[in-house]
Design a protein around this motif. Structure first.
Motif, PDB file in Angstrom:
ATOM      1  N   ALA A 123      -3.942  -0.969  16.753  1.00 21.19           N
ATOM      2  CA  ALA A 123      -4.929  -2.037  16.586  1.00 21.19           C
ATOM      3  C   ALA A 123      -6.061  -1.639  15.652  1.00 21.19           C
ATOM      4  CB  ALA A 123      -5.490  -2.442  17.947  1.00 21.19           C
ATOM      5  N   THR A 124      -6.243  -0.348  15.409  1.00 24.05           N
ATOM      6  CA  THR A 124      -7.361   0.109  14.582  1.00 24.05           C
ATOM      7  C   THR A 124      -6.947   0.419  13.145  1.00 24.05           C
ATOM      8  OG1 THR A 124      -7.020   2.440  15.196  1.00 24.05           O
ATOM      9  CG2 THR A 124      -8.456   1.115  16.614  1.00 24.05           C
ATOM     10  N   ILE A 125      -5.693   0.241  12.813  1.00 28.25           N
ATOM     11  CA  ILE A 125      -5.189   0.608  11.486  1.00 28.25           C
ATOM     12  C   ILE A 125      -5.398  -0.534  10.501  1.00 28.25           C
ATOM     13  CG2 ILE A 125      -3.124   1.249  10.181  1.00 28.25           C
ATOM     14  CD1 ILE A 125      -2.089   2.483  12.793  1.00 28.25           C
ATOM     15  N   ASN A 126      -5.775  -0.192   9.283  1.00 29.65           N
ATOM     16  CA  ASN A 126      -5.907  -1.192   8.225  1.00 29.65           C
ATOM     17  C   ASN A 126      -5.494  -0.540   6.905  1.00 29.65           C
ATOM     18  OD1 ASN A 126      -6.463  -3.471   6.761  1.00 29.65           O
ATOM     19  ND2 ASN A 126      -8.681  -3.151   6.740  1.00 29.65           N
ATOM     20  N   LYS A 127      -4.202  -0.415   6.702  1.00 31.05           N
ATOM     21  CA  LYS A 127      -3.659   0.214   5.495  1.00 31.05           C
ATOM     22  C   LYS A 127      -2.592  -0.694   4.889  1.00 31.05           C
ATOM     23  CE  LYS A 127      -4.199   5.015   7.058  1.00 31.05           C
ATOM     24  NZ  LYS A 127      -3.488   6.319   7.259  1.00 31.05           N
ATOM     25  N   ASN A 128      -2.464  -0.640   3.580  1.00 30.57           N
ATOM     26  CA  ASN A 128      -1.375  -1.382   2.949  1.00 30.57           C
ATOM     27  C   ASN A 128      -0.766  -0.655   1.745  1.00 30.57           C
ATOM     28  OD1 ASN A 128      -3.355  -1.736   1.009  1.00 30.57           O
ATOM     29  ND2 ASN A 128      -3.622  -3.934   1.390  1.00 30.57           N
ATOM     30  N   ARG A 129      -1.149   0.616   1.556  1.00 30.64           N
ATOM     31  CA  ARG A 129      -0.593   1.416   0.458  1.00 30.64           C
ATOM     32  C   ARG A 129       0.493   2.320   1.033  1.00 30.64           C
ATOM     33  NH1 ARG A 129      -0.153   0.859  -4.979  1.00 30.64           N
ATOM     34  NH2 ARG A 129      -0.054   2.887  -6.038  1.00 30.64           N
ATOM     35  N   VAL A 130       1.726   2.151   0.558  1.00 26.95           N
ATOM     36  CA  VAL A 130       2.863   2.859   1.141  1.00 26.95           C
ATOM     37  C   VAL A 130       3.818   3.354   0.060  1.00 26.95           C
ATOM     38  CG1 VAL A 130       2.828   1.513   3.285  1.00 26.95           C
ATOM     39  CG2 VAL A 130       4.209   0.720   1.353  1.00 26.95           C
ATOM     40  N   GLN A 131       4.592   4.362   0.433  1.00 25.43           N
ATOM     41  CA  GLN A 131       5.770   4.733  -0.339  1.00 25.43           C
ATOM     42  C   GLN A 131       6.963   4.073   0.334  1.00 25.43           C
ATOM     43  OE1 GLN A 131       6.434   8.935  -0.721  1.00 25.43           O
ATOM     44  NE2 GLN A 131       8.068   8.711  -2.226  1.00 25.43           N
ATOM     45  N   ARG A 132       7.721   3.340  -0.447  1.00 25.58           N
ATOM     46  CA  ARG A 132       8.787   2.524   0.129  1.00 25.58           C
ATOM     47  C   ARG A 132      10.154   3.131  -0.166  1.00 25.58           C
ATOM     48  NH1 ARG A 132      12.341  -1.610  -1.165  1.00 25.58           N
ATOM     49  NH2 ARG A 132      12.588  -3.220   0.433  1.00 25.58           N
ATOM     50  N   PHE A 133      10.998   3.154   0.873  1.00 27.31           N
ATOM     51  CA  PHE A 133      12.381   3.585   0.737  1.00 27.31           C
ATOM     52  C   PHE A 133      13.288   2.455   1.225  1.00 27.31           C
ATOM     53  CE2 PHE A 133       9.781   7.313   1.327  1.00 27.31           C
ATOM     54  CZ  PHE A 133      10.257   8.199   0.373  1.00 27.31           C
ATOM     55  N   GLY A 134      14.348   2.175   0.475  1.00 24.18           N
ATOM     56  CA  GLY A 134      15.268   1.089   0.818  1.00 24.18           C
ATOM     57  C   GLY A 134      16.621   1.611   1.264  1.00 24.18           C
ATOM     58  N   PRO A 136       0.305  -6.481   0.566  1.00 27.82           N
ATOM     59  CA  PRO A 136      -0.700  -7.265   1.298  1.00 27.82           C
ATOM     60  C   PRO A 136      -0.246  -7.726   2.680  1.00 27.82           C
ATOM     61  CG  PRO A 136      -0.561  -7.974  -0.990  1.00 27.82           C
ATOM     62  CD  PRO A 136       0.582  -7.044  -0.771  1.00 27.82           C
ATOM     63  N   PHE A 137       1.063  -7.920   2.878  1.00 24.15           N
ATOM     64  CA  PHE A 137       1.516  -8.422   4.178  1.00 24.15           C
ATOM     65  C   PHE A 137       1.198  -7.429   5.304  1.00 24.15           C
ATOM     66  CE2 PHE A 137       5.252  -5.730   3.727  1.00 24.15           C
ATOM     67  CZ  PHE A 137       5.621  -5.462   5.039  1.00 24.15           C
ATOM     68  N   LEU A 138       1.042  -6.143   4.959  1.00 27.33           N
ATOM     69  CA  LEU A 138       0.726  -5.160   5.987  1.00 27.33           C
ATOM     70  C   LEU A 138      -0.667  -5.393   6.574  1.00 27.33           C
ATOM     71  CD1 LEU A 138       2.219  -1.936   4.392  1.00 27.33           C
ATOM     72  CD2 LEU A 138       3.092  -3.182   6.368  1.00 27.33           C
ATOM     73  N   SER A 139      -1.605  -5.848   5.748  1.00 26.76           N
ATOM     74  CA  SER A 139      -2.937  -6.170   6.266  1.00 26.76           C
ATOM     75  C   SER A 139      -2.871  -7.295   7.284  1.00 26.76           C
ATOM     76  CB  SER A 139      -3.870  -6.554   5.114  1.00 26.76           C
ATOM     77  OG  SER A 139      -4.054  -5.465   4.223  1.00 26.76           O
ATOM     78  N   LEU A 140      -2.023  -8.282   7.010  1.00 25.75           N
ATOM     79  CA  LEU A 140      -1.848  -9.394   7.946  1.00 25.75           C
ATOM     80  C   LEU A 140      -1.168  -8.914   9.229  1.00 25.75           C
ATOM     81  CD1 LEU A 140      -0.668 -12.171   5.454  1.00 25.75           C
ATOM     82  CD2 LEU A 140      -2.953 -11.851   6.419  1.00 25.75           C
ATOM     83  N   MET A 141      -0.199  -8.022   9.075  1.00 24.51           N
ATOM     84  CA  MET A 141       0.485  -7.494  10.254  1.00 24.51           C
ATOM     85  C   MET A 141      -0.488  -6.752  11.156  1.00 24.51           C
ATOM     86  SD  MET A 141       3.611  -4.736  10.535  1.00 24.51           S
ATOM     87  CE  MET A 141       4.841  -5.868   9.912  1.00 24.51           C
TER      88      MET A 141
END
Length: 268
Positions: free
Chosen positions: A242-253, A225-230
């Motif tokens: 400025a036009t992006i609205n995504k929050n589903r990601v594949q995460r690598f650490g 969810p923090f990506l939507s706020l970002m």
């Protein structure tokens, strides 16, 4: 009042250090003083009026016209005002800038935004290697502020970056986010090999999965969810981000070889 304009008239084989031509340094100076400002060019010092045709009187708004890639240190250590570059900028653009804004209507050289602590740098073109990275002998890259690149970036973007946001609409070269300590880097295009090498903290946002080395761990797919706020905070910025609205990601650490806690987020 009209913007203080420096139109390049001298074509030289040597690079020119234009770090004195900033709103802070020139504030309160007369036209005579500005014309007499000395600029380092190779092993000699040249008067500003020997290098540029100078017009205008508003030193808080500076314009470089007909600029080329041999003008180094544009906006160096700025703490106020605005600079617009019509043409290309050399190396060390916005070096250690603290406040204000620099806009380049062209390309920029290496080490742009090195040591940047605040303000905004917008490059309407491509930028060379070591964007937002530490200079040799230093351990601190970009420390704050915002950088927007409309085109592509070279190698080592964000090397030893400590804070701030870098948004690249094109591609980035090898070793993107190497030794990164904190901050956010977004790349819409592709990135080169060894992405996140030695990364300790920070976030790298990618829109296509890169080739990853073995010490970056796949942590699965997540909705963050923090990506939507970002991205909401990017709404008023002059960039495609400025036009992006995504929050589903594949995460690598990683980078786990450096006991790192950084994250590479690849949008689905």
């Amino acid at each position: 009042m009209s913007a203080l304009t420096f139109k390049l008239k001298l074509q030289t084989a040597q690079r020119i250090d234009v770090s004195p031509l900033t709103p802070d340094f020139l504030a309160g100076n007369s036209a005579t003083d500005i014309a007499a400002t000395e600029l380092q060019c190779g092993n000699q010092r040249l008067r500003a009026d020997a290098v540029f045709d100078i017009s205008g009187d508003d030193s808080s708004n500076i314009v470089f016209d007909g600029a080329n890639g041999k003008l180094d240190f544009i906006g160096s250590k700025m703490q106020s005002g605005n600079i617009t570059v019509n043409g290309d900028a050399g190396a060390y653009l916005a070096f250690q800038m603290k406040k204000g804004s620099v806009t380049v209507n062209g390309n920029a050289g290496a080490y742009a935004a090195s040591g940047l602590a605040g303000g905004t740098l917008h490059i309407h073109g491509n930028v060379g290697d070591f964007l937002a990275s530490a200079i040799p002998g230093d351990k601190k890259g970009m420390k704050g502020g915002l950088v927007i690149v409309t085109g592509n970036a070279g190698d080592r973007v964000g090397d030893q970056m400590r804070r701030g946001i870098v948004l690249i609409e094109g591609n980035a070269g090898a070793y993107c986010a190497s030794r990164m300590l904190a901050g956010t880097i977004g790349v819409m295009g592709s990135v080169g090999e060894y992405v996140g090498y030695g990364m300790r903290r920070g976030t790298l946002l990618l829109f296509s999965k890169p080739a990853l080395h073995s010490t970056l761990q796949d942590c699965g797919t997540h909705t963050l969810p923090f990506l939507s706020l970002m991205f909401k905070s990017f709404r008023n910025l002059p960039t495609k981000f400025a036009t992006i609205n995504k929050n589903r990601v594949q995460r690598f650490g990683g980078d786990l070889a450096n006991d790192g806690k950084g994250e590479i987020l690849v949008f689905q």
